[in-house]
Design an enzyme around this catalytic site. Structure first.
Site, PDB file in Angstrom:
ATOM      1  N   ASP A 179       0.856  -1.198   0.000  1.00 17.61           N
ATOM      2  CA  ASP A 179       0.000   0.000   0.000  1.00 17.61           C
ATOM      3  C   ASP A 179       0.885   1.239   0.000  1.00 17.61           C
ATOM      4  O   ASP A 179       2.038   1.196   0.435  1.00 17.61           O
ATOM      5  CB  ASP A 179      -0.856   0.042   1.279  1.00 17.61           C
ATOM      6  CG  ASP A 179      -2.020  -0.945   1.255  1.00 17.61           C
ATOM      7  OD1 ASP A 179      -2.262  -1.567   0.204  1.00 17.61           O
ATOM      8  OD2 ASP A 179      -2.676  -1.089   2.303  1.00 17.61           O
ATOM      9  N   ARG A 185      -1.432  -0.726  -8.381  1.00 20.37           N
ATOM     10  CA  ARG A 185      -2.793  -0.309  -8.009  1.00 20.37           C
ATOM     11  C   ARG A 185      -2.805   1.218  -8.125  1.00 20.37           C
ATOM     12  O   ARG A 185      -1.971   1.887  -7.527  1.00 20.37           O
ATOM     13  CB  ARG A 185      -3.132  -0.703  -6.576  1.00 20.37           C
ATOM     14  CG  ARG A 185      -4.477  -0.113  -6.117  1.00 20.37           C
ATOM     15  CD  ARG A 185      -4.680  -0.169  -4.604  1.00 20.37           C
ATOM     16  NE  ARG A 185      -4.699  -1.512  -4.103  1.00 20.37           N
ATOM     17  CZ  ARG A 185      -4.303  -1.836  -2.869  1.00 20.37           C
ATOM     18  NH1 ARG A 185      -3.844  -0.922  -2.050  1.00 20.37           N
ATOM     19  NH2 ARG A 185      -4.358  -3.089  -2.463  1.00 20.37           N
TER      20      ARG A 185
HETATM   21  P1  FDA Z   1     -14.539   9.268  -4.174  1.00 18.17           P
HETATM   22  O1  FDA Z   1     -13.983   9.442  -2.793  1.00 18.17           O
HETATM   23  O2  FDA Z   1     -14.897  10.479  -4.942  1.00 18.17           O
HETATM   24  O3  FDA Z   1     -15.773   8.289  -4.050  1.00 18.17           O
HETATM   25  C1  FDA Z   1     -16.668   8.071  -5.134  1.00 18.17           C
HETATM   26  C2  FDA Z   1     -17.972   7.578  -4.553  1.00 18.17           C
HETATM   27  O4  FDA Z   1     -17.794   6.319  -3.895  1.00 18.17           O
HETATM   28  C3  FDA Z   1     -18.571   8.485  -3.467  1.00 18.17           C
HETATM   29  O5  FDA Z   1     -19.310   9.526  -4.016  1.00 18.17           O
HETATM   30  C4  FDA Z   1     -19.419   7.499  -2.696  1.00 18.17           C
HETATM   31  O6  FDA Z   1     -20.623   7.237  -3.368  1.00 18.17           O
HETATM   32  C5  FDA Z   1     -18.576   6.255  -2.712  1.00 18.17           C
HETATM   33  N1  FDA Z   1     -17.692   6.158  -1.541  1.00 18.17           N
HETATM   34  C6  FDA Z   1     -16.365   6.397  -1.518  1.00 18.17           C
HETATM   35  N2  FDA Z   1     -15.855   6.148  -0.289  1.00 18.17           N
HETATM   36  C7  FDA Z   1     -16.898   5.783   0.467  1.00 18.17           C
HETATM   37  C8  FDA Z   1     -17.029   5.367   1.825  1.00 18.17           C
HETATM   38  N3  FDA Z   1     -15.983   5.308   2.655  1.00 18.17           N
HETATM   39  N4  FDA Z   1     -18.246   5.037   2.304  1.00 18.17           N
HETATM   40  C9  FDA Z   1     -19.327   5.072   1.487  1.00 18.17           C
HETATM   41  N5  FDA Z   1     -19.262   5.441   0.182  1.00 18.17           N
HETATM   42  C10 FDA Z   1     -18.086   5.792  -0.314  1.00 18.17           C
HETATM   43  N6  FDA Z   1      -5.327   5.258  -0.850  1.00 18.17           N
HETATM   44  C11 FDA Z   1      -4.015   5.469  -0.580  1.00 18.17           C
HETATM   45  O7  FDA Z   1      -3.603   6.618  -0.362  1.00 18.17           O
HETATM   46  N7  FDA Z   1      -3.140   4.401  -0.545  1.00 18.17           N
HETATM   47  C12 FDA Z   1      -3.539   3.135  -0.779  1.00 18.17           C
HETATM   48  O8  FDA Z   1      -2.724   2.211  -0.746  1.00 18.17           O
HETATM   49  C13 FDA Z   1      -4.914   2.915  -1.076  1.00 18.17           C
HETATM   50  N8  FDA Z   1      -5.383   1.646  -1.316  1.00 18.17           N
HETATM   51  C14 FDA Z   1      -6.688   1.491  -1.778  1.00 18.17           C
HETATM   52  C15 FDA Z   1      -7.124   0.233  -2.162  1.00 18.17           C
HETATM   53  C16 FDA Z   1      -8.384   0.082  -2.706  1.00 18.17           C
HETATM   54  C17 FDA Z   1      -8.843  -1.273  -3.153  1.00 18.17           C
HETATM   55  C18 FDA Z   1      -9.246   1.225  -2.878  1.00 18.17           C
HETATM   56  C19 FDA Z   1     -10.590   1.119  -3.513  1.00 18.17           C
HETATM   57  C20 FDA Z   1      -8.830   2.455  -2.445  1.00 18.17           C
HETATM   58  C21 FDA Z   1      -7.560   2.605  -1.876  1.00 18.17           C
HETATM   59  N9  FDA Z   1      -7.116   3.837  -1.417  1.00 18.17           N
HETATM   60  C22 FDA Z   1      -5.786   4.011  -1.109  1.00 18.17           C
HETATM   61  C23 FDA Z   1      -8.094   4.940  -1.176  1.00 18.17           C
HETATM   62  C24 FDA Z   1      -8.215   5.855  -2.367  1.00 18.17           C
HETATM   63  O9  FDA Z   1      -7.054   6.618  -2.493  1.00 18.17           O
HETATM   64  C25 FDA Z   1      -9.409   6.822  -2.175  1.00 18.17           C
HETATM   65  O10 FDA Z   1      -9.221   7.587  -1.048  1.00 18.17           O
HETATM   66  C26 FDA Z   1     -10.740   6.125  -2.061  1.00 18.17           C
HETATM   67  O11 FDA Z   1     -10.849   5.059  -2.939  1.00 18.17           O
HETATM   68  C27 FDA Z   1     -11.863   7.118  -2.381  1.00 18.17           C
HETATM   69  O12 FDA Z   1     -11.711   7.627  -3.671  1.00 18.17           O
HETATM   70  P2  FDA Z   1     -12.646   7.202  -4.896  1.00 18.17           P
HETATM   71  O13 FDA Z   1     -11.776   7.101  -6.088  1.00 18.17           O
HETATM   72  O14 FDA Z   1     -13.416   6.009  -4.551  1.00 18.17           O
HETATM   73  O15 FDA Z   1     -13.541   8.492  -5.126  1.00 18.17           O
END
Ligand code: FDA
Length: 306
Positions: free
Chosen positions: A123, A174
């Site tokens: 990560d 990732r």
């Molecule tokens: P965004 O935050 O805009 O979310 C899009 C939509 O998804 C929201 O509008 C909502 O509907 C839904 N959603 C998102 N989060 C939610 C929650 N907690 N509860 C409910 N609904 C929610 N970051 C990092 O810095 N280092 C890492 O190693 C990782 N590893 C990682 C692994 C995996 C498998 C994922 C999916 C994510 C990560 N992340 C991470 C976190 C990533 O950087 C990011 O913060 C989150 O995925 C949220 O960003 P989105 O791209 O989902 O968009």
């Protein structure tokens, strides 16, 4: 769009009592123990979803705690073998002692890899860890460890350069937006800039032949990614989508039904607090959850029994 109340609550979350955080963050963590993780992974595998298991433990300050995490990962690898689970591992280097001693962390990471038959993803944590994380990854790859991958964060201005610098390793990456709050000088602040950099990074990684785990719940980015994958002629075995346990489960199911590989990040362990706080802070409906939890406890019979 996040409303004012939600934003205020996000700022105040660290002041919310731990038991409340625990209750409302339950959906994001498999449970405190390994059998909890195995149960959740089995259910996800049965539904056609791949997984990656994370032993929660980033708040570590003592060597013995890191060694305990290494042992916990060995137990996870053993359980994956024994129960024939379809799962990777996800590892945070600070949990393995990155902030204590770089060399100690390298040895711990090697020990995790030694016990693992499955792929291990490192990560990415906050920007104070980026250089060391990328160097450690390079070091492992140059020593012939190929079953290991990295994470890159679209919010960081350096990410496209990092992709160029990693090109010789054709890394398994990732790609995510990045969760840590970073200063303007090194990180994009606006959601559109982050999205734009995500798309540019994905494009470049695909061009370089990397296998990419597209880690986002953002519908706009999922759609853009699908377009890019098609443009690069990627078959469904040459990439995967990734989502966090407890987030957009229905969308994950749809992606599986449409023939895409989909991996769910399954964290477990006693050290659930920091991870849960981050998940709650990015939940756009946080105010509603806290309100219904509070009402649920004040009004007997409301919101189910606990
Ligand atoms: P965004 O935050 O805009 O979310 C899009 C939509 O998804 C929201 O509008 C909502 O509907 C839904 N959603 C998102 N989060 C939610 C929650 N907690 N509860 C409910 N609904 C929610 N970051 C990092 O810095 N280092 C890492 O190693 C990782 N590893 C990682 C692994 C995996 C498998 C994922 C999916 C994510 C990560 N992340 C991470 C976190 C990533 O950087 C990011 O913060 C989150 O995925 C949220 O960003 P989105 O791209 O989902 O968009």
């Amino acid at each position: 769009m996040t409303n004012l109340l939600d934003r205020a609550i996000v700022r105040l979350l660290p002041a919310v009592p731990r038991p409340v955080v625990r209750r409302i963050a339950n959906r994001y963590v498999a449970g405190p123990r390994l059998p909890d993780a195995c149960r959740v992974v089995r259910q996800l595998n049965t539904a056609g979803k791949l997984t990656t298991i994370d032993v929660l433990g980033e708040e570590i300050t003592r060597r013995e705690d890191s060694l305990a995490i290494v042992e916990a990962y060995a137990d996870v690898s053993e359980a994956i073998r024994r129960e024939r689970l379809d799962s990777n591992l996800s590892v945070k280097l600070t949990a393995l002692g990155l902030k204590l001693d770089y060399q100690f962390c390298v040895e711990n990471m090697e020990s995790v890899l030694e016990h693992a038959d499955e792929f291990v993803r490192i990560d990415m944590e906050d920007s104070t860890c980026t250089d060391d994380t990328l160097s450690l990854y390079r070091e492992l790859r140059l020593r012939g460890q190929d079953s290991v991958g990295i994470v890159l964060q679209a919010c960081l201005r350096r990410t496209l350069e990092d992709i160029e610098a990693l090109r010789d390793l054709t890394p398994n990456v990732r790609l995510c937006k990045g969760i840590y709050v970073e200063p303007r000088e090194i990180a994009f602040q606006g959601p559109d800039e982050v999205r734009e950099n995500f798309v540019a990074a994905l494009d470049l990684l695909l061009e370089h032949g990397s296998y990419v785990g597209i880690a986002t719940h953002d519908e706009w980015l999922i759609e853009e990614s699908l377009r890019l994958l098609e443009r690069h002629g990627r078959s469904s075995r040459e990439y995967e989508f990734q989502m966090l346990l407890g987030v957009r489960t229905a969308r994950a199911t749809e992606l599986v039904a449409a023939g895409h590989r989909l991996r769910v990040y399954v964290p477990f362990g006693e050290r659930w607090y920091a991870y849960s706080l981050r998940r709650l802070q990015e939940n756009p409906k946080i105010a509603g959850y806290i309100a219904s939890d509070t009402i649920g406890r004040l009004v007997p019979g409301h919101n189910g029994r606990r």
